[in-house]
Design a protein around this motif. Structure first.
Motif, PDB file in Angstrom:
ATOM      1  N   LEU A   4      16.601 -50.658  -3.242  1.00 22.74           N
ATOM      2  CA  LEU A   4      15.485 -51.532  -2.909  1.00 22.74           C
ATOM      3  C   LEU A   4      15.819 -52.149  -1.559  1.00 22.74           C
ATOM      4  CD1 LEU A   4      12.766 -52.652  -3.873  1.00 22.74           C
ATOM      5  CD2 LEU A   4      13.999 -54.608  -4.833  1.00 22.74           C
ATOM      6  N   LEU A   5      15.213 -51.602  -0.515  1.00 14.70           N
ATOM      7  CA  LEU A   5      15.561 -51.953   0.857  1.00 14.70           C
ATOM      8  C   LEU A   5      14.542 -52.944   1.390  1.00 14.70           C
ATOM      9  CD1 LEU A   5      16.460 -48.340   2.036  1.00 14.70           C
ATOM     10  CD2 LEU A   5      17.943 -50.057   0.967  1.00 14.70           C
ATOM     11  N   THR A   6      14.966 -54.187   1.547  1.00 11.45           N
ATOM     12  CA  THR A   6      14.055 -55.257   1.933  1.00 11.45           C
ATOM     13  C   THR A   6      14.335 -55.729   3.350  1.00 11.45           C
ATOM     14  OG1 THR A   6      15.296 -57.283   1.360  1.00 11.45           O
ATOM     15  CG2 THR A   6      14.348 -56.028  -0.476  1.00 11.45           C
ATOM     16  N   SER A   7      13.351 -56.399   3.912  1.00  6.57           N
ATOM     17  CA  SER A   7      13.518 -57.069   5.199  1.00  6.57           C
ATOM     18  C   SER A   7      13.905 -58.525   4.993  1.00  6.57           C
ATOM     19  CB  SER A   7      12.215 -56.980   6.001  1.00  6.57           C
ATOM     20  OG  SER A   7      12.279 -57.752   7.174  1.00  6.57           O
ATOM     21  N   GLY A   8      13.291 -59.172   3.998  1.00  2.06           N
ATOM     22  CA  GLY A   8      13.514 -60.598   3.787  1.00  2.06           C
ATOM     23  C   GLY A   8      13.915 -60.966   2.384  1.00  2.06           C
ATOM     24  N   GLY A   9      14.523 -60.029   1.650  1.00  5.12           N
ATOM     25  CA  GLY A   9      14.985 -60.343   0.313  1.00  5.12           C
ATOM     26  C   GLY A   9      13.906 -60.176  -0.745  1.00  5.12           C
ATOM     27  N   ILE A  10      14.144 -60.772  -1.897  1.00  2.00           N
ATOM     28  CA  ILE A  10      13.231 -60.684  -3.048  1.00  2.00           C
ATOM     29  C   ILE A  10      12.189 -61.781  -2.854  1.00  2.00           C
ATOM     30  CG2 ILE A  10      13.128 -60.581  -5.581  1.00  2.00           C
ATOM     31  CD1 ILE A  10      16.270 -60.154  -5.370  1.00  2.00           C
ATOM     32  N   SER A  11      11.295 -61.553  -1.898  1.00  8.49           N
ATOM     33  CA  SER A  11      10.485 -62.617  -1.307  1.00  8.49           C
ATOM     34  C   SER A  11       9.119 -62.816  -1.944  1.00  8.49           C
ATOM     35  CB  SER A  11      10.303 -62.347   0.189  1.00  8.49           C
ATOM     36  OG  SER A  11       9.744 -61.067   0.396  1.00  8.49           O
ATOM     37  N   ASN A  12       8.711 -61.946  -2.869  1.00 10.33           N
ATOM     38  CA  ASN A  12       7.410 -62.127  -3.510  1.00 10.33           C
ATOM     39  C   ASN A  12       7.412 -61.438  -4.871  1.00 10.33           C
ATOM     40  OD1 ASN A  12       6.627 -59.296  -3.106  1.00 10.33           O
ATOM     41  ND2 ASN A  12       6.327 -59.850  -0.952  1.00 10.33           N
ATOM     42  N   LYS A  13       6.339 -61.633  -5.612  1.00 10.72           N
ATOM     43  CA  LYS A  13       6.257 -61.113  -6.983  1.00 10.72           C
ATOM     44  C   LYS A  13       6.298 -59.585  -7.020  1.00 10.72           C
ATOM     45  CE  LYS A  13       3.596 -61.485 -11.278  1.00 10.72           C
ATOM     46  NZ  LYS A  13       3.604 -60.025 -11.562  1.00 10.72           N
ATOM     47  N   SER A  14       5.675 -58.933  -6.069  1.00 15.67           N
ATOM     48  CA  SER A  14       5.647 -57.469  -6.074  1.00 15.67           C
ATOM     49  C   SER A  14       7.058 -56.899  -5.933  1.00 15.67           C
ATOM     50  CB  SER A  14       4.754 -56.948  -4.949  1.00 15.67           C
ATOM     51  OG  SER A  14       3.413 -57.332  -5.154  1.00 15.67           O
ATOM     52  N   ILE A  15       7.847 -57.472  -5.027  1.00 17.43           N
ATOM     53  CA  ILE A  15       9.225 -57.006  -4.833  1.00 17.43           C
ATOM     54  C   ILE A  15      10.075 -57.340  -6.054  1.00 17.43           C
ATOM     55  CG2 ILE A  15      11.299 -57.252  -3.422  1.00 17.43           C
ATOM     56  CD1 ILE A  15       9.451 -57.703  -1.002  1.00 17.43           C
ATOM     57  N   ARG A  16       9.875 -58.533  -6.600  1.00 15.35           N
ATOM     58  CA  ARG A  16      10.628 -58.916  -7.806  1.00 15.35           C
ATOM     59  C   ARG A  16      10.285 -57.991  -8.972  1.00 15.35           C
ATOM     60  NH1 ARG A  16      13.040 -64.009  -9.660  1.00 15.35           N
ATOM     61  NH2 ARG A  16      13.256 -63.905 -11.924  1.00 15.35           N
ATOM     62  N   ASP A  17       9.013 -57.688  -9.152  1.00 13.63           N
ATOM     63  CA  ASP A  17       8.600 -56.797 -10.242  1.00 13.63           C
ATOM     64  C   ASP A  17       9.204 -55.404 -10.053  1.00 13.63           C
ATOM     65  OD1 ASP A  17       7.157 -58.842 -11.360  1.00 13.63           O
ATOM     66  OD2 ASP A  17       5.192 -58.085 -10.728  1.00 13.63           O
ATOM     67  N   ALA A  18       9.255 -54.928  -8.804  1.00 16.79           N
ATOM     68  CA  ALA A  18       9.860 -53.626  -8.532  1.00 16.79           C
ATOM     69  C   ALA A  18      11.338 -53.632  -8.901  1.00 16.79           C
ATOM     70  CB  ALA A  18       9.675 -53.258  -7.061  1.00 16.79           C
ATOM     71  N   LEU A  19      12.025 -54.731  -8.592  1.00 20.02           N
ATOM     72  CA  LEU A  19      13.444 -54.857  -8.921  1.00 20.02           C
ATOM     73  C   LEU A  19      13.666 -54.839 -10.424  1.00 20.02           C
ATOM     74  CD1 LEU A  19      16.402 -55.406  -8.295  1.00 20.02           C
ATOM     75  CD2 LEU A  19      15.827 -57.836  -8.048  1.00 20.02           C
ATOM     76  N   VAL A  20      12.867 -55.600 -11.160  1.00 12.33           N
ATOM     77  CA  VAL A  20      13.004 -55.637 -12.619  1.00 12.33           C
ATOM     78  C   VAL A  20      12.767 -54.254 -13.214  1.00 12.33           C
ATOM     79  CG1 VAL A  20      12.032 -56.590 -14.747  1.00 12.33           C
ATOM     80  CG2 VAL A  20      12.424 -58.084 -12.776  1.00 12.33           C
ATOM     81  N   ASP A  21      11.789 -53.541 -12.675  1.00 16.41           N
ATOM     82  CA  ASP A  21      11.508 -52.185 -13.139  1.00 16.41           C
ATOM     83  C   ASP A  21      12.704 -51.266 -12.896  1.00 16.41           C
ATOM     84  OD1 ASP A  21       9.598 -50.101 -14.089  1.00 16.41           O
ATOM     85  OD2 ASP A  21       9.895 -49.332 -12.060  1.00 16.41           O
ATOM     86  N   MET A  22      13.365 -51.428 -11.751  1.00 17.89           N
ATOM     87  CA  MET A  22      14.526 -50.599 -11.428  1.00 17.89           C
ATOM     88  C   MET A  22      15.728 -50.954 -12.300  1.00 17.89           C
ATOM     89  SD  MET A  22      14.008 -50.705  -7.304  1.00 17.89           S
ATOM     90  CE  MET A  22      15.216 -49.482  -6.771  1.00 17.89           C
ATOM     91  N   LEU A  23      15.882 -52.239 -12.598  1.00 14.25           N
ATOM     92  CA  LEU A  23      16.983 -52.681 -13.455  1.00 14.25           C
ATOM     93  C   LEU A  23      16.776 -52.260 -14.903  1.00 14.25           C
ATOM     94  CD1 LEU A  23      17.396 -56.331 -12.124  1.00 14.25           C
ATOM     95  CD2 LEU A  23      19.130 -54.530 -11.958  1.00 14.25           C
ATOM     96  N   ASP A  24      15.496 -52.152 -15.293  1.00 19.22           N
ATOM     97  CA  ASP A  24      15.119 -51.826 -16.669  1.00 19.22           C
ATOM     98  C   ASP A  24      15.546 -52.909 -17.647  1.00 19.22           C
ATOM     99  OD1 ASP A  24      13.742 -50.166 -18.430  1.00 19.22           O
ATOM    100  OD2 ASP A  24      15.553 -49.096 -19.042  1.00 19.22           O
ATOM    101  N   LYS A  25      15.690 -54.121 -17.142  1.00 15.96           N
ATOM    102  CA  LYS A  25      15.938 -55.286 -17.986  1.00 15.96           C
ATOM    103  C   LYS A  25      15.714 -56.524 -17.137  1.00 15.96           C
ATOM    104  CE  LYS A  25      20.998 -55.164 -17.356  1.00 15.96           C
ATOM    105  NZ  LYS A  25      22.295 -55.137 -18.082  1.00 15.96           N
ATOM    106  N   PRO A  26      15.576 -57.698 -17.739  1.00 19.92           N
ATOM    107  CA  PRO A  26      15.309 -58.910 -16.954  1.00 19.92           C
ATOM    108  C   PRO A  26      16.449 -59.251 -15.996  1.00 19.92           C
ATOM    109  CG  PRO A  26      14.811 -59.261 -19.279  1.00 19.92           C
ATOM    110  CD  PRO A  26      15.539 -57.951 -19.198  1.00 19.92           C
ATOM    111  N   ILE A  27      16.103 -59.901 -14.912  1.00 18.14           N
ATOM    112  CA  ILE A  27      17.104 -60.388 -13.967  1.00 18.14           C
ATOM    113  C   ILE A  27      18.102 -61.306 -14.671  1.00 18.14           C
ATOM    114  CG2 ILE A  27      17.418 -61.937 -11.993  1.00 18.14           C
ATOM    115  CD1 ILE A  27      14.917 -60.670 -10.760  1.00 18.14           C
ATOM    116  N   GLU A  28      17.596 -62.110 -15.597  1.00 19.59           N
ATOM    117  CA  GLU A  28      18.444 -63.070 -16.309  1.00 19.59           C
ATOM    118  C   GLU A  28      19.494 -62.412 -17.195  1.00 19.59           C
ATOM    119  OE1 GLU A  28      14.738 -64.798 -14.928  1.00 19.59           O
ATOM    120  OE2 GLU A  28      15.157 -63.047 -16.195  1.00 19.59           O
ATOM    121  N   GLU A  29      19.358 -61.106 -17.430  1.00 20.27           N
ATOM    122  CA  GLU A  29      20.344 -60.371 -18.231  1.00 20.27           C
ATOM    123  C   GLU A  29      21.187 -59.434 -17.363  1.00 20.27           C
ATOM    124  OE1 GLU A  29      18.334 -58.350 -21.384  1.00 20.27           O
ATOM    125  OE2 GLU A  29      17.293 -60.175 -22.067  1.00 20.27           O
ATOM    126  N   SER A  30      21.061 -59.574 -16.036  1.00 22.12           N
ATOM    127  CA  SER A  30      21.715 -58.637 -15.118  1.00 22.12           C
ATOM    128  C   SER A  30      22.827 -59.322 -14.332  1.00 22.12           C
ATOM    129  CB  SER A  30      20.688 -58.062 -14.150  1.00 22.12           C
ATOM    130  OG  SER A  30      19.642 -57.421 -14.855  1.00 22.12           O
TER     131      SER A  30
END
Length: 220
Positions: A4-30
């Motif tokens: 997940l190659l970003t310019s400004g980090g996990i800066s909005n909901k779309s990028i965060r949702d993409a990250l969670v999808d890639m992790l296949d589990k919540p951020i809070e469990e990662s």
């Protein structure tokens, strides 16, 4: 490895949702490992490393709610046996790689041995600015500041495109679309210009742009 190659980090909901999808589990469990190395090669690097690790950089990475976080300083790794850090890297859910100087980061990724094992990892790699640019075949003369011993602008070549980050950023007056077009004209392959509300998702070579902002793909 998933990128997940970003310019400004996990800066909005779309990028965060993409990250969670890639992790296949919540951020809070990662579990995350944070890599600040690139930032030491720019002015104020030590201060900016502290801000990155403490969630005060303005580019959300470490502060989004991870279960746990560790720090992996690449410049320290050549002095250690691989048994001290490779098992940890192989077991981690996500690598958070800070911005700074992409050629300095490239140098220490190779010197440390991390570059060699990156393609075999099952974890998610999240890059911020230079942390994203380093995946490309090269970065272009526009972004060369720190000069590696071998010279040149070559980077890891783990994706087949290059990245011009922070497009039209108010703090970076030279990162304009006009300059991005000039930069892209000198690149040998595909090149993306993107702002801080944009990321590029790469899974098994399949590329997807995730954006709530502005971006443009330049092709040779």
């Amino acid at each position: 490895m998933k990128l997940l190659l970003t310019s400004g980090g996990i800066s909005n909901k779309s990028i965060r949702d993409a990250l969670v999808d890639m992790l296949d589990k919540p951020i809070e469990e990662s579990n995350a490992l944070c890599i600040p190395t690139a930032v030491y090669a720019i002015p104020g690097g030590a201060w900016n490393a502290w801000k990155f690790l403490n969630g005060q950089s303005g580019a959300p990475m470490c502060e989004v709610g991870w279960k746990s976080m560790g720090v992996l300083e690449l410049s320290a790794l050549p002095s250690l046996g691989k048994e001290h850090w490779v098992p940890m890297v192989k077991e981690i859910d996500v690598l958070l790689v800070d911005g700074g100087d992409p050629l300095y980061l490239n140098y220490w990724m190779k010197q440390s041995g991390l570059a060699e094992i990156l393609p075999s990892l099952d974890s998610v790699y999240v890059g911020l600015s230079a942390g994203s640019m380093v995946m490309a075949p090269n970065i272009g003369e526009f972004f060369v500041n720190w000069t590696p011993p071998s010279g040149g602008d070559e980077t890891l070549n783990l994706v087949d495109f290059s990245i011009f980050p922070h497009l039209e950023h108010e703090m970076l007056p030279y990162n304009t679309m006009a300059n991005a077009e000039k930069w892209a004209a000198g690149m040998k392959g595909p090149a993306y210009a993107m702002d801080d509300q944009t990321a590029i998702k790469v899974i098994d070579g399949e590329v997807e742009v995730v954006s709530e902002g502005q971006w443009k793909l330049f092709t040779p």
